[in-house]
Write an enzyme that holds these catalytic residues in place. Structure first.
Site, PDB file in Angstrom:
ATOM      1  N   ASN A 179      -6.473   1.304  10.898  1.00 39.26           N
ATOM      2  CA  ASN A 179      -5.130   1.593  11.406  1.00 39.26           C
ATOM      3  C   ASN A 179      -5.200   1.540  12.923  1.00 39.26           C
ATOM      4  O   ASN A 179      -5.947   2.292  13.542  1.00 39.26           O
ATOM      5  CB  ASN A 179      -4.667   2.995  10.988  1.00 39.26           C
ATOM      6  N   ARG A 214       0.853  -1.191   0.000  1.00 35.86           N
ATOM      7  CA  ARG A 214       0.000   0.000   0.000  1.00 35.86           C
ATOM      8  C   ARG A 214       0.888   1.239   0.000  1.00 35.86           C
ATOM      9  O   ARG A 214       1.686   1.441   0.907  1.00 35.86           O
ATOM     10  CB  ARG A 214      -0.890  -0.018   1.246  1.00 35.86           C
ATOM     11  N   GLU A 265      -6.956   8.203   7.270  1.00 33.70           N
ATOM     12  CA  GLU A 265      -7.172   8.854   8.560  1.00 33.70           C
ATOM     13  C   GLU A 265      -7.668  10.302   8.470  1.00 33.70           C
ATOM     14  O   GLU A 265      -6.965  11.231   8.869  1.00 33.70           O
ATOM     15  CB  GLU A 265      -5.886   8.792   9.396  1.00 33.70           C
ATOM     16  N   HIS A 287      -2.947  10.872   1.503  1.00 37.55           N
ATOM     17  CA  HIS A 287      -2.294  10.617   2.791  1.00 37.55           C
ATOM     18  C   HIS A 287      -1.688  11.951   3.236  1.00 37.55           C
ATOM     19  O   HIS A 287      -0.475  12.088   3.385  1.00 37.55           O
ATOM     20  CB  HIS A 287      -1.247   9.512   2.648  1.00 37.55           C
ATOM     21  N   GLU A 302      -2.708  -0.461   8.870  1.00 36.80           N
ATOM     22  CA  GLU A 302      -1.489  -0.015   9.539  1.00 36.80           C
ATOM     23  C   GLU A 302      -1.467  -0.570  10.954  1.00 36.80           C
ATOM     24  O   GLU A 302      -2.478  -0.560  11.654  1.00 36.80           O
ATOM     25  CB  GLU A 302      -1.396   1.522   9.643  1.00 36.80           C
TER      26      GLU A 302
HETATM   27  C1  FCB Z   1      -0.429   6.860  11.172  1.00 37.18           C
HETATM   28  C2  FCB Z   1      -0.160   7.457   9.823  1.00 37.18           C
HETATM   29  C3  FCB Z   1       1.165   7.035   9.236  1.00 37.18           C
HETATM   30  C4  FCB Z   1       2.252   6.988  10.266  1.00 37.18           C
HETATM   31  C5  FCB Z   1       1.812   6.200  11.465  1.00 37.18           C
HETATM   32  C6  FCB Z   1       2.867   6.075  12.532  1.00 37.18           C
HETATM   33  O1  FCB Z   1      -1.355   7.645  11.846  1.00 37.18           O
HETATM   34  O2  FCB Z   1      -1.170   7.110   8.918  1.00 37.18           O
HETATM   35  O3  FCB Z   1       1.477   7.910   8.193  1.00 37.18           O
HETATM   36  O4  FCB Z   1       2.601   8.279  10.596  1.00 37.18           O
HETATM   37  O5  FCB Z   1       0.673   6.786  12.022  1.00 37.18           O
END
Ligand code: FCB
Length: 783
Positions: free
Chosen positions: A291, A67, A156, A111, A357
């Protein structure tokens, strides 16, 4: 499916994002993004030029999916309008390289790197940005749609809206609660419109990625099933609405949560939410990206002002918990993952999930034979075990994407954060696998965790058996007091049943040993410099003699306070010594440090009573001694020059003086001053004018006493014949005045030794009480 295996066709992969790895921010026609403006253009991992090498790393790992995110300003430099074909070329080459390596590309369209041109027109706080996003999504799909079939619209959106526009700690750095709520809605709308555009263009799978920090109280971190008091339950629900349901409900159910709208209306009005928006926002998606890093820990606290990242959160305290944390300071709570997945499966049963994530920042040590990042491996393994449990329970999770492939640019935190399974040397751009890379490769190869469990029961086994967190087991094993007797019994029972023998790791989980001690210096009060310097010298030599390393940190600004607390939270040190010669101004720092759970000792009694042990001199005893000395020399009319009473030491000196006078049946004559010699002189002049018979002055510091000497000389009073003058502290100058100054010595060496000893016994877990060092009266010519 065996106990450690994952379902067939389970997707294993890693995630990255454009701004964090690409660099090349002005190459080939890329336009500036809000992050370039916010934090200067960065080379990051120079992935733009090294993508073939990086795809090689992915191939070595054996991932099935990768990804990445597409940089909007690389593709549409002005945010809308002209398309930069060269930008698309890069992603086309990347995708072809991936496909050539047998890796499925997953593209995230946003992002966080909004084109600066759009921010200049109002950013996410204005509606047009959503429309431009959908246009951009179509442009990217036109080029890559024949080769990419899984699309994530946003990563996010909560972070983009509330950290970017609310707290301002992310780009674009705005601090407007109203803009934060408007941005959240426009991001959702952008997602909805882009979903429509992608579908119309024939995209096969469209998803959205949200950040999840399951909300719980400190008590629940140790025991997830703990019942909550009504006000805590309300606090948890409110933060859950702001962080999760604000996004989940409109996308998956087509409506904002009823308890959110009043908060939005009060802060931003509702005009930005148009008729029909929710229909766009709730277009069906194929995949919800989860995430997960850490829980969000809160509790009700009536006096607490709202946190700017959570407008509407007044009355809620965000807490630190004494549990194992990553270097980021994020609590490690793998058990919260099944809790989260259970909740998502229950509330949105039709939604297909993917962990998009999960990963951890730890300090890596490069050794001659590799980077043995055991902590990171443990973190991932525990989370995979937790995930495995959820899948068994029926959670529809189709894959796990690790954050991240490379150590990279961690947004506002820069390069100090290490999330990669590959180490990157930013000076040379050399990539090196950490042990976690080899370990993850093996997990992927066998589609699961190793069957062979350690023969000896581990901390995790005990935690699972007792139904508590690892940190709780560790606390019980370490004999800490703050554990309820029920929990203690449950843990001890599990320990016995499993025949568990605590190892060093269990013993040190709560205070993971680094053998470093932070020595935090605040700005000394005038006259306190020598004490600070001497204490630094003594404490350093005693502790270094005991095999500790000293990290000196200066607490002079709010930012430095934040950094120090973070340092403590991340357990980069074993303990903290705080040197606050002006305790009043450092009390909030003291409190914040105490809340990190790290052993802390203070120099100087804090103004707010607490259980933290401190070392102080006997201020009241010293003041009483000097007062007795003046009285016994036949002085009858004593004035006191009192420094600022918000300093605890000054309060105590006044008390000592009063007590001694009372014993002699006399009353104090008080003049106040700040801490300068100048104000000491002014206060002495006032005492002399108000009390013609004044025959002695006790100044609460030597600086003030030196001012009094000057005022006496100017007034034609002879010292000590007409007027005796005494000070406190025995600074170097006290012996050099004319006449030399009687004073109270607070032995620096004794304080420093006491401080060092106190700290060492705290580290050994011994019971410690505060130490009051006796003072010594030094009689010289002035009395
Ligand atoms: C998430 C983000 C990613 C990275 C991680 C540690 O919130 O999506 O870009 O910064 O945290």
């Amino acid at each position: 499916m065996s106990r450690a295996a994952f379902p067939e066709n389970f997707v294993w992969g890693v995630s990255t994002s454009a701004y964090q790895i690409e660099g090349a921010n002005v190459a080939d026609g890329r336009g500036p993004s809000i992050w370039d403006t916010f934090s200067d253009s960065q080379t990051a991992c120079d992935h733009y030029h090294r993508y073939t090498e990086d795809v090689g790393l992915l191939k070595d790992l054996g991932v099935t999916a990768y990804r990445f995110s597409v940089s909007w300003p690389r593709v549409v430099p002005g945010g809308s309008g002209r398309v930069n074909a060269a930008g698309l070329d890069f992603y086309e080459k990347l995708v072809d390289e991936l496909l050539g390596a047998g890796i499925t590309p997953y593209a995230t369209l946003y992002h966080w790197d909004l084109p600066q041109a759009l921010e200049d027109e109002g950013g996410w706080a204005v509606r047009d940005t959503a429309r431009h996003f959908a246009d951009y999504a179509r442009v990217v799909h036109d080029r890559l749609g024949d080769r990419v079939d899984t699309w994530f619209t946003l990563n996010e959106p909560w972070v983009a809206a509330f950290l970017g526009y609310g707290s301002g700690i992310h780009a674009p750095g705005r601090t407007s609660p109203a803009d934060a709520f408007r941005s959240a809605h426009h991001l959702l709308l952008a997602h909805g419109l882009a979903t429509g555009a992608l579908r119309a263009a024939g995209a096969s799978k469209v998803g959205l990625i949200l950040n999840f920090g399951p909300v719980m109280t400190p008590g629940q971190v140790g025991d997830l099933s703990m019942e909550l008091a009504e006000e805590d339950a309300e606090a948890v629900a409110r933060i859950d609405t702001l962080m999760h349901r604000q996004f989940l409900e409109p996308v998956l159910r087509g409506a904002y949560p009823a308890d959110l709208l009043p908060l939005v209306e009060r802060t931003a009005g509702l005009d930005h939410i148009h008729e029909g928006d929710l229909a766009d926002i709730s277009r069906p998606i194929d995949l919800l990206g989860v995430n997960y890093y850490a829980p969000t820990v809160v509790q009700a606290q009536p006096s607490q002002p709202a946190d700017p990242a959570y407008p509407g959160s007044a009355g809620i305290l965000f807490c630190t918990v004494p549990t194992a944390v990553t270097a980021m300071g994020w609590p490690i709570v793998p058990n919260a993952l099944p809790l989260l997945l259970r909740r998502l499966s229950r509330e949105y049963p039709d939604t297909q999930l993917m962990i998009t994530e999960n990963g951890a920042d730890f300090v890596d040590v490069i050794t001659g034979d590799g980077i043995h990042d055991v902590d990171r491996i443990n973190f991932i393994e525990e989370h995979l075990r937790a995930l495995r449990v959820s899948i068994e329970e029926g959670a529809r999770v189709g894959g796990y994407l690790l954050w991240s492939l490379l150590d990279c640019l961690e947004w506002a935190d820069g390069y100090q954060r290490k999330f990669g399974v590959y180490h990157v040397d930013f000076a040379t751009q050399r990539r090196r696998p950490k042990d976690s890379a080899y370990w993850f490769r093996d997990v992927i190869k066998r589609n699961g965790l190793a069957e062979s469990r350690p023969k000896r029961p581990t901390l995790e086994t005990v935690a699972a058996r007792a139904g508590v967190s690892r940190a709780t087991v560790s606390r019980v094993v370490n004999g800490e007091a703050a554990v309820s007797s029920d929990v203690r019994t449950a843990v001890m029972q599990a320990v016995q049943e499993l025949g568990y023998v605590p190892n060093a790791a269990a013993r040190s989980l709560v205070t993971r040993r680094t053998d470093s001690i932070a020595l935090v210096l605040s700005v000394p009060r005038p006259g306190g410099e020598a004490l600070t310097a001497a204490v630094v010298q003594y404490v350093t030599s005693v502790l270094e003699g005991a095999g500790k390393r000293i990290t000196l940190m200066v607490a002079d600004t709010a930012e430095s306070h934040r950094r120090i607390v973070q340092h403590a939270e991340a357990r980069l040190v074993d303990a903290v010594i705080l040197l606050p010669p002006s305790p009043d101004r450092t009390d909030t720092l003291t409190e914040r440090l105490i809340r990190t759970g790290l052993p802390t000792v203070l120099l100087g009694k804090p103004s707010v009573a607490s259980l933290v042990p401190y070392v102080d001199v006997d201020n009241s005893g010293g003041a009483a001694a000097v007062t007795d000395h003046l009285l016994s020399a036949g002085r009858r009319h004593l004035g006191i020059i009192c420094g600022p009473l918000d300093l605890v030491a000054i309060q105590d000196r006044l008390t000592g003086h009063r007590t001694a006078l009372e014993r002699a049946g006399r009353h104090p004559l008080i003049a106040t001053a700040n801490l300068t010699t100048h104000s000491g002189a002014a206060a002495a002049r006032q005492l002399l004018a108000d009390n013609p018979r004044l025959d002695a002055v006790f100044a609460t510091t030597d600086h003030l006493a030196i001012g009094a000497l000057r005022a006496a000389r100017e007034a034609g009073r002879r010292v000590p014949d007409d007027l005796a003058i005494a000070g406190f502290d025995d600074i170097e100058a006290a012996s050099c005045t004319t006449p030399s100054l009687t004073t109270v010595q607070a032995p620096v060496a004794d304080q420093a030794m006491a401080l060092a000893r106190l700290l060492l016994s705290r580290l050994e877990g011994r019971h410690t009480t505060s130490v009051i060092v006796p003072t010594r009266l030094v009689v010289r010519e002035s009395t």
